[in-house]
Write a protein that holds these residues in place. Structure first.
Motif, PDB file in Angstrom:
ATOM      1  N   ILE A 168     -46.281  39.598  28.517  1.00 40.66           N
ATOM      2  CA  ILE A 168     -47.082  40.817  28.640  1.00 40.66           C
ATOM      3  C   ILE A 168     -46.527  41.918  27.757  1.00 40.66           C
ATOM      4  N   PHE A 169     -45.196  42.110  27.805  1.00 39.82           N
ATOM      5  CA  PHE A 169     -44.581  43.128  26.953  1.00 39.82           C
ATOM      6  C   PHE A 169     -44.766  42.775  25.479  1.00 39.82           C
ATOM      7  N   GLY A 170     -44.684  41.488  25.155  1.00 35.69           N
ATOM      8  CA  GLY A 170     -44.852  41.058  23.770  1.00 35.69           C
ATOM      9  C   GLY A 170     -46.249  41.364  23.248  1.00 35.69           C
ATOM     10  N   ILE A 171     -47.261  41.160  24.082  1.00 33.81           N
ATOM     11  CA  ILE A 171     -48.635  41.463  23.675  1.00 33.81           C
ATOM     12  C   ILE A 171     -48.788  42.955  23.393  1.00 33.81           C
ATOM     13  N   ALA A 172     -48.261  43.783  24.295  1.00 32.92           N
ATOM     14  CA  ALA A 172     -48.361  45.241  24.117  1.00 32.92           C
ATOM     15  C   ALA A 172     -47.637  45.686  22.850  1.00 32.92           C
ATOM     16  N   ILE A 173     -46.428  45.135  22.642  1.00 31.73           N
ATOM     17  CA  ILE A 173     -45.657  45.487  21.444  1.00 31.73           C
ATOM     18  C   ILE A 173     -46.372  45.011  20.181  1.00 31.73           C
ATOM     19  N   GLY A 174     -46.966  43.828  20.261  1.00 35.22           N
ATOM     20  CA  GLY A 174     -47.684  43.286  19.112  1.00 35.22           C
ATOM     21  C   GLY A 174     -48.844  44.171  18.690  1.00 35.22           C
ATOM     22  N   PHE A 175     -49.597  44.682  19.668  1.00 34.69           N
ATOM     23  CA  PHE A 175     -50.694  45.592  19.354  1.00 34.69           C
ATOM     24  C   PHE A 175     -50.185  46.826  18.635  1.00 34.69           C
ATOM     25  N   ASN A 176     -49.053  47.369  19.106  1.00 34.31           N
ATOM     26  CA  ASN A 176     -48.500  48.568  18.484  1.00 34.31           C
ATOM     27  C   ASN A 176     -47.976  48.303  17.084  1.00 34.31           C
ATOM     28  N   ILE A 177     -47.450  47.106  16.858  1.00 37.06           N
ATOM     29  CA  ILE A 177     -46.967  46.769  15.521  1.00 37.06           C
ATOM     30  C   ILE A 177     -48.131  46.640  14.547  1.00 37.06           C
ATOM     31  N   LEU A 178     -49.195  45.962  14.981  1.00 33.82           N
ATOM     32  CA  LEU A 178     -50.347  45.770  14.101  1.00 33.82           C
ATOM     33  C   LEU A 178     -51.032  47.088  13.781  1.00 33.82           C
ATOM     34  N   LYS A 179     -51.257  47.893  14.832  1.00 36.09           N
ATOM     35  CA  LYS A 179     -51.895  49.186  14.641  1.00 36.09           C
ATOM     36  C   LYS A 179     -51.663  50.023  15.889  1.00 36.09           C
ATOM     37  N   ALA A 180     -51.013  51.172  15.714  1.00 34.04           N
ATOM     38  CA  ALA A 180     -50.658  52.001  16.870  1.00 34.04           C
ATOM     39  C   ALA A 180     -51.887  52.396  17.682  1.00 34.04           C
ATOM     40  N   LYS A 181     -52.978  52.665  16.997  1.00 35.34           N
ATOM     41  CA  LYS A 181     -54.198  53.081  17.697  1.00 35.34           C
ATOM     42  C   LYS A 181     -54.671  51.994  18.658  1.00 35.34           C
TER      43      LYS A 181
END
Length: 307
Positions: free
Chosen positions: A157-170
């Motif tokens: 779950i944390f990895g998914i959230a971090i991944g979204f932020n890495i790809l695009k903060a928005k």
């Protein structure tokens, strides 16, 4: 003669994409009212303590901190939060020390959130499986209770959230906002359902506690200590671990917020919402079950008998 040059600071690349709703939900999620209601507080309350009263006291005690965060966010707008405030006001070494301490605290905090998230998922699957006779769900719940699988679920779950932020903060902010709104609405619906069935609570809960094997003995009330203000105050550190003090998420991204006033909203509004959710949630539990029954179950079966 050489040409005079004017010093200019290059842009950090931060874009003001964070709107008012994002700032509120970001801090609301960071204060984790849902984790507090579901699995993290009730197992650890002392004899004589009442959680909803402790929640009110904790909210009042946190208001000065909220004012400081709101005030500093307005005075030092383009900020990273505590580190920047302390570094600019006092000195860099003190700011670095604060940043390191906050990093250690946050690491432990997010580890606890990940752990209790896994616990909550396992508890939901177990309850549905046992109540409806679905053995596969019970089996999955038992598997998730193992440390390795519990860790992997939280990490995913944390990895998914971090991944979204890495790809695009928005995208990361959008994910937090959408999931936060869904969670808040679901919690409010659960409160409404509980409030509408206060008179039928003991009858409705009897099958659940019987299936879970947590039915109290006939003399359980005699083992429950009377209300104690000292014991209630003793609950405050447990609440503080998960909820009120963790309001720094929005100030930490103040440089990306579209308007300074949104940061102020992002401090006080989620704090008040968190206080209302935790207070009303546990208040309804006490109203439904009664003081003796609720405290007995919290103290003896807190991981199973939850909001």
């Amino acid at each position: 003669m050489g040409e005079n040059s004017v010093f200019t600071r290059e842009s950090s690349g931060l874009i003001k994409d964070v709107n008012g709703i994002d700032t509120v939900i970001l801090n609301l999620g960071n204060m984790s009212a849902g984790v507090a209601l579901c699995t993290s507080i009730s197992p650890y309350i002392p004899q004589g303590g009442i959680i909803w009263i402790a929640a009110i006291i904790g909210l009042i005690l946190t208001l000065p901190q909220a004012y400081i965060y709101s005030y500093l966010s307005g005075k030092i707008a383009r900020t990273g939060g505590d580190y920047v405030w302390i570094s600019r006001t006092f000195n860099g070494f003190l700011g670095t020390t604060m940043a390191f301490a906050l990093m250690i605290e946050s690491t432990a905090y997010f580890a606890l959130i990940a752990f209790f998230f896994s616990q909550a998922i396992g508890s939901v699957l177990s309850t549905i499986g046992m109540m409806d006779g679905i053995t596969s769900l019970v089996s999955i719940s038992n598997t998730l209770s193992a440390p390795v699988y519990s860790y992997l679920l939280g990490a995913m779950i944390f990895g998914i959230a971090i991944g979204f932020n890495i790809l695009k903060a928005k995208w990361g902010y959008a994910l937090v906002t959408v999931s936060g709104l869904i969670a808040m609405v679901a919690t409010i619906v659960a409160m409404v359902v509980l409030a509408m069935n206060l008179g039928d609570f003991h009858t409705a809960i009897s099958k659940f506690i019987s299936v879970e094997g947590i039915t109290p003995p006939s003399n359980y009330a005699s083992s429950v200590a009377p209300f104690s203000l000292v014991a209630t105050i003793g609950i405050l550190p447990i609440i503080a671990i998960f909820t009120y003090p963790w309001m720094q998420a929005t100030p930490a991204v103040a440089a990306e917020v579209k308007k300074v006033k949104f940061v102020k909203y992002g401090v006080f509004v989620p704090l008040l919402i968190t206080g209302a959710l935790v207070t009303l949630g546990f208040f309804l539990m006490y109203q439904a079950g009664g003081y003796a029954f609720t405290n007995y179950e919290f103290i003896n079966n807190g991981f199973t008998y939850t909001f």
